[in-house]
Write a protein that holds these residues in place. Structure first.
Motif, PDB file in Angstrom:
ATOM      1  N   PHE A 150      43.039  36.849  53.257  1.00  0.00           N
ATOM      2  CA  PHE A 150      43.622  38.183  53.213  1.00  0.00           C
ATOM      3  C   PHE A 150      45.067  38.236  53.703  1.00  0.00           C
ATOM      4  CE2 PHE A 150      38.965  39.152  54.123  1.00  0.00           C
ATOM      5  CZ  PHE A 150      38.653  39.293  52.775  1.00  0.00           C
ATOM      6  N   SER A 151      45.624  37.086  54.062  1.00  0.00           N
ATOM      7  CA  SER A 151      47.017  37.040  54.492  1.00  0.00           C
ATOM      8  C   SER A 151      47.964  37.019  53.307  1.00  0.00           C
ATOM      9  CB  SER A 151      47.260  35.799  55.366  1.00  0.00           C
ATOM     10  OG  SER A 151      48.635  35.614  55.610  1.00  0.00           O
ATOM     11  N   HIS A 152      47.524  36.383  52.233  1.00  0.00           N
ATOM     12  CA  HIS A 152      48.357  36.237  51.047  1.00  0.00           C
ATOM     13  C   HIS A 152      47.464  36.237  49.824  1.00  0.00           C
ATOM     14  CE1 HIS A 152      47.226  32.229  52.577  1.00  0.00           C
ATOM     15  NE2 HIS A 152      46.969  31.968  51.292  1.00  0.00           N
ATOM     16  N   THR A 153      48.041  36.401  48.686  1.00  0.00           N
ATOM     17  CA  THR A 153      47.315  36.302  47.431  1.00  0.00           C
ATOM     18  C   THR A 153      48.075  35.320  46.536  1.00  0.00           C
ATOM     19  OG1 THR A 153      46.317  37.595  45.635  1.00  0.00           O
ATOM     20  CG2 THR A 153      48.514  38.246  46.350  1.00  0.00           C
ATOM     21  N   GLY A 154      47.616  35.164  45.303  1.00  0.00           N
ATOM     22  CA  GLY A 154      48.331  34.302  44.389  1.00  0.00           C
ATOM     23  C   GLY A 154      49.401  35.068  43.629  1.00  0.00           C
ATOM     24  N   SER A 155      50.503  34.405  43.317  1.00  0.00           N
ATOM     25  CA  SER A 155      51.491  35.058  42.455  1.00  0.00           C
ATOM     26  C   SER A 155      50.892  35.286  41.071  1.00  0.00           C
ATOM     27  CB  SER A 155      52.758  34.201  42.353  1.00  0.00           C
ATOM     28  OG  SER A 155      52.467  32.934  41.781  1.00  0.00           O
ATOM     29  N   ASP A 156      49.937  34.416  40.701  1.00  0.00           N
ATOM     30  CA  ASP A 156      49.226  34.517  39.432  1.00  0.00           C
ATOM     31  C   ASP A 156      47.932  35.296  39.677  1.00  0.00           C
ATOM     32  OD1 ASP A 156      48.380  34.195  36.859  1.00  0.00           O
ATOM     33  OD2 ASP A 156      48.220  32.007  36.935  1.00  0.00           O
ATOM     34  N   SER A 157      48.088  36.600  39.909  1.00  0.00           N
ATOM     35  CA  SER A 157      46.945  37.453  40.264  1.00  0.00           C
ATOM     36  C   SER A 157      47.113  38.819  39.622  1.00  0.00           C
ATOM     37  CB  SER A 157      46.857  37.610  41.784  1.00  0.00           C
ATOM     38  OG  SER A 157      47.968  38.342  42.277  1.00  0.00           O
ATOM     39  N   ILE A 158      46.051  39.594  39.602  1.00  0.00           N
ATOM     40  CA  ILE A 158      46.155  40.936  39.040  1.00  0.00           C
ATOM     41  C   ILE A 158      47.024  41.832  39.918  1.00  0.00           C
ATOM     42  CG2 ILE A 158      43.908  40.744  37.904  1.00  0.00           C
ATOM     43  CD1 ILE A 158      42.743  42.550  40.020  1.00  0.00           C
ATOM     44  N   TYR A 159      47.248  41.426  41.178  1.00  0.00           N
ATOM     45  CA  TYR A 159      47.998  42.254  42.122  1.00  0.00           C
ATOM     46  C   TYR A 159      49.508  41.981  42.043  1.00  0.00           C
ATOM     47  CZ  TYR A 159      43.201  41.828  43.649  1.00  0.00           C
ATOM     48  OH  TYR A 159      41.831  41.776  43.657  1.00  0.00           O
ATOM     49  N   PHE A 160      49.892  40.739  41.804  1.00  0.00           N
ATOM     50  CA  PHE A 160      51.304  40.357  41.743  1.00  0.00           C
ATOM     51  C   PHE A 160      51.743  40.093  40.296  1.00  0.00           C
ATOM     52  CE2 PHE A 160      55.090  37.843  42.995  1.00  0.00           C
ATOM     53  CZ  PHE A 160      55.570  38.653  44.009  1.00  0.00           C
ATOM     54  N   ASN A 161      50.973  39.292  39.610  1.00  0.00           N
ATOM     55  CA  ASN A 161      51.109  39.067  38.162  1.00  0.00           C
ATOM     56  C   ASN A 161      52.475  38.519  37.749  1.00  0.00           C
ATOM     57  OD1 ASN A 161      49.830  38.976  35.684  1.00  0.00           O
ATOM     58  ND2 ASN A 161      50.441  41.043  35.095  1.00  0.00           N
ATOM     59  N   LYS A 162      53.003  37.614  38.531  1.00  0.00           N
ATOM     60  CA  LYS A 162      54.304  37.008  38.214  1.00  0.00           C
ATOM     61  C   LYS A 162      54.254  36.229  36.905  1.00  0.00           C
ATOM     62  CE  LYS A 162      57.824  34.005  40.293  1.00  0.00           C
ATOM     63  NZ  LYS A 162      58.190  33.203  41.489  1.00  0.00           N
ATOM     64  N   GLU A 163      53.127  35.602  36.633  1.00  0.00           N
ATOM     65  CA  GLU A 163      53.002  34.764  35.442  1.00  0.00           C
ATOM     66  C   GLU A 163      52.555  35.559  34.208  1.00  0.00           C
ATOM     67  OE1 GLU A 163      52.074  34.022  38.455  1.00  0.00           O
ATOM     68  OE2 GLU A 163      53.153  32.180  38.921  1.00  0.00           O
ATOM     69  N   ASN A 164      52.335  36.868  34.388  1.00  0.00           N
ATOM     70  CA  ASN A 164      51.939  37.753  33.276  1.00  0.00           C
ATOM     71  C   ASN A 164      50.649  37.311  32.587  1.00  0.00           C
ATOM     72  OD1 ASN A 164      54.082  39.791  33.205  1.00  0.00           O
ATOM     73  ND2 ASN A 164      55.428  38.047  32.728  1.00  0.00           N
ATOM     74  N   ARG A 165      49.749  36.743  33.343  1.00  0.00           N
ATOM     75  CA  ARG A 165      48.440  36.359  32.803  1.00  0.00           C
ATOM     76  C   ARG A 165      47.581  37.600  32.518  1.00  0.00           C
ATOM     77  NH1 ARG A 165      45.253  31.578  33.453  1.00  0.00           N
ATOM     78  NH2 ARG A 165      46.796  30.785  34.930  1.00  0.00           N
ATOM     79  N   TYR A 166      47.772  38.639  33.373  1.00  0.00           N
ATOM     80  CA  TYR A 166      46.870  39.788  33.335  1.00  0.00           C
ATOM     81  C   TYR A 166      47.527  41.002  32.668  1.00  0.00           C
ATOM     82  CZ  TYR A 166      44.088  37.013  36.538  1.00  0.00           C
ATOM     83  OH  TYR A 166      43.337  35.998  37.096  1.00  0.00           O
ATOM     84  N   ASP A 167      46.682  41.905  32.199  1.00  0.00           N
ATOM     85  CA  ASP A 167      47.169  43.140  31.586  1.00  0.00           C
ATOM     86  C   ASP A 167      47.589  44.175  32.622  1.00  0.00           C
ATOM     87  OD1 ASP A 167      46.681  42.121  29.069  1.00  0.00           O
ATOM     88  OD2 ASP A 167      44.647  42.951  28.969  1.00  0.00           O
TER      89      ASP A 167
END
Length: 616
Positions: free
Chosen positions: A256-273
């Motif tokens: 809970f300290s950090h998440t992935g940049s490749d996540s639905i919350y940050f979505n840097k890699e635009n994997r998610y809608d």
């Protein structure tokens, strides 16, 4: 009682021993040499915000020593430190702590002070887990059910060579992607529940299982979804239900300290809608992160741009994790029995308190463990003294100080140093925290215990070197013997031993990713597994291990003797840590050994790297 100036380990000098609850009155007695007659003595007690000076009163003169005494009642939880000041005219002395807990006279005032941990009265930790056995599983590497994998992202490398070397070299861009998967899964764990029960396991600790785009899964992509390679939410719920039938609880890794940049919350890699924080300042997740120069510069965990830090003070994020319908309660309602908090030092006290409230709201017996590498009772992280053990935060922690003490002892056989390292933790931790501590000797973040004990040091050596170095036959044989000693101590010291998957099978490996190899099904060290099963049985049947106090008894070289006194009885362990038979005369009258009552002193032969056990 051995005469000395002061000894915090001895109730004749400090009573009661160890951490205390609020409202407890603690007695302090010091023994001053007779040549300091007419001196005045003062207890100096302080924390991070105050100092008190409490006069000691003359009590008696005995054996050429002057006894002084005082007492103090602790009304507030906290971590307090103390020493004694002795003054006679122009002469000043300070009573400071040596490594054994004994006091010595310092004329400079330099030296270590004593500590008292004070916790809130009524603070309790789960009773059901005490006396049990953790088993830590890195999910991708434990066991694969072999079922068809559906919905696996295209950028994952699915390996079919179970037991192969994990990929460790960087790609052409210099990145280490951790994107090779051996496809261990939740159904695979379920299929091995009989095996885990045979070891005596009562709690499974699973490294992260939520959707994430690396094999370690510490870069969470979706807190509310099981990673597709591991299975489904239904698989998880079924695993918990089946584990319960085997007497096994399951706790999850909470990152809970950090998440992935490749996540639905940050979505840097635009994997998610989804509209992630990196995509727009209008994202519902924007306030969850710390942007310095939007969008490319942001705070990340230890500078890794793939791990953006979360704002643990943001009300929306706190509600998402800790709320009535938040992440924690979601998984607890599906069958989890608690959480281990990743990098607890980087979670604010207020956030951990909210986590505890959520975890305990779903059941007081749910367990909350924190990842803390040092003495958690007095830890200062980012300039703040942490409150982990004061009653509103953690139940306990991963007990790395015990791990280091055990492995250091097995390597260098410095018995007194081992006693000192163990005793300071026993003194500083509240007993309810001590008896729920996770006592590992290997983890996913450290080298395998057998490698540390018997292998060449990897200090200063890179991944290439580590990948090519395994124990020689003679090193392995020596390592197994010493590992048995380490495990025996691990199982008999206060706290809950934690087997890191594969340690019981003789699995070796240096640092990440080599410490995360596949469990060697079909190539296990059966003798070592049998030894661990024997220890696991003792965890359930031996008196004193659930909540017993710890005493190191006098012992000759080559043997450690420790005693556990608990609510259900007492046991005495005599452990031979050498490669030859040890003959020892003992007289523990009234105890049982091999179901026979000890009536008189007699000789016992302890085989190499083995033990004898007395129970009462």
């Amino acid at each position: 009682m051995e005469d000395c100036i002061f000894n915090s380990m001895d109730p004749a000098y400090r009573n009661p021993f160890g951490a205390v609850s609020t409202g407890t009155t603690v007695d302090f007695t010091i023994h001053i040499p007779l040549d300091l007659v007419y001196a005045t003595a003062t207890l100096v007690l302080y924390d991070d915000g105050m100092e008190r000076r409490i006069p000691l009163e003359y009590q008696q003169t005995k054996n050429n020593l002057i006894f002084y005494h005082t007492c103090f009642t602790f009304d507030q939880p906290g971590v307090f430190f103390y020493y004694f000041h002795i003054n006679r005219g122009q002469e000043n002395y300070w009573v400071k702590r040596d490594e054994t807990g004994k006091g010595y006279l310092s004329q400079s005032g330099q030296g270590s002070d004593y500590q008292i941990t004070v916790y809130q009265k009524g603070f309790q930790t789960p009773d059901e887990v005490k006396g049990g056995l953790f088993y830590q599983i890195f999910p991708d590497r434990f066991y694969s059910s072999g079922e068809n994998i559906e919905n696996a992202p295209d950028d994952r490398i699915l390996r079919s060579d179970w037991g192969g070397m994990p990929y460790f070299l960087p790609n052409e861009q210099g990145e280490i992607l951790n994107n090779d998967y051996f496809c261990g899964d939740l159904k695979g764990i379920e299929q091995k529940l009989n095996y885990l029960e045979s070891l005596g396991v009562t709690i499974l600790y699973l490294n992260p299982i939520f959707e994430a785009h690396s094999n370690h899964r510490y870069n969470t992509a979706n807190y509310l979804k099981i990673d597709p390679l591991l299975g489904t939410e239904q698989d998880f719920s079924h695993l918990c239900a089946e584990a319960k039938k085997h007497g096994i609880k399951i706790i999850l890794d909470g990152v809970f300290s950090h998440t992935g940049s490749d996540s639905i919350y940050f979505n840097k890699e635009n994997r998610y809608d989804t509209l992630g924080a990196f995509n727009s300042m209008n994202s519902p997740y924007f306030k969850w992160f710390h942007f310095i120069k939007y969008p490319d510069v942001y705070q990340s965990w230890w500078g890794f741009s793939t791990l953006p830090e979360l704002n643990k003070h943001d009300p929306d994020y706190i509600e998402f994790i800790c709320g009535k319908n938040g992440v924690l309660r979601h998984w607890l309602r599906l069958g989890a029995s608690g959480f281990r908090l990743d990098v607890a030092d980087e979670l604010p006290d207020e956030f951990i308190q909210k986590v505890r409230e959520a975890v305990k709201a779903e059941g007081e017996e749910n367990l909350l463990i924190g990842e803390v590498w040092e003495d958690a009772s007095n830890k200062i992280a980012y300039g703040i003294r942490r409150k982990y053990f004061q009653g509103k935060e953690l139940d306990s922690v991963m007990n790395y100080p015990f791990k280091n003490a055990i492995l250091d002892f097995v390597k260098d056989q410095d018995k007194q140093s081992f006693f000192n390292k163990i005793s300071i933790i026993v003194e500083n931790y509240p007993p309810q925290c001590l008896h729920t501590a996770m006592n590992s000797i290997s983890t996913h973040d450290t080298e395998r215990a057998i490698t540390v004990i018997a292998g060449e040091s990897c200090c200063g050596k890179g991944r290439e070197w580590q990948s090519h170095h395994q124990l020689t036959i003679s090193q392995y044989r020596d390592g197994i013997n010493k590992l048995k000693v380490a495990m025996t101590l691990q199982y008999f010291l206060p706290g809950i031993p934690c087997l890191y998957y594969g340690d019981e099978a003789g699995l070796q490996g240096y640092k990440d990713p080599f410490n995360r190899g596949c469990y060697p099904w079909g190539q296990e060290n059966k003798a070592l597994i049998s030894y661990c099963q024997r220890l696991g049985t003792l965890r359930k049947t031996c008196p004193g291990l659930k909540d017993g106090s710890l005493t190191f008894l006098p012992s000759p070289e080559g043997i450690i003797i420790l005693k556990r006194d608990g609510s259900d009885g007492s046991c005495i362990l005599a452990l031979n840590y050498t490669n030859c038979n040890q003959v020892i005369e003992l007289a523990y009258r009234g105890y049982r050994i091999n179901q026979k009552i000890v009536l008189k002193k007699q000789s016992y032969t302890i085989p190499p790297f083995d033990y004898i056990l007395f129970e009462k």
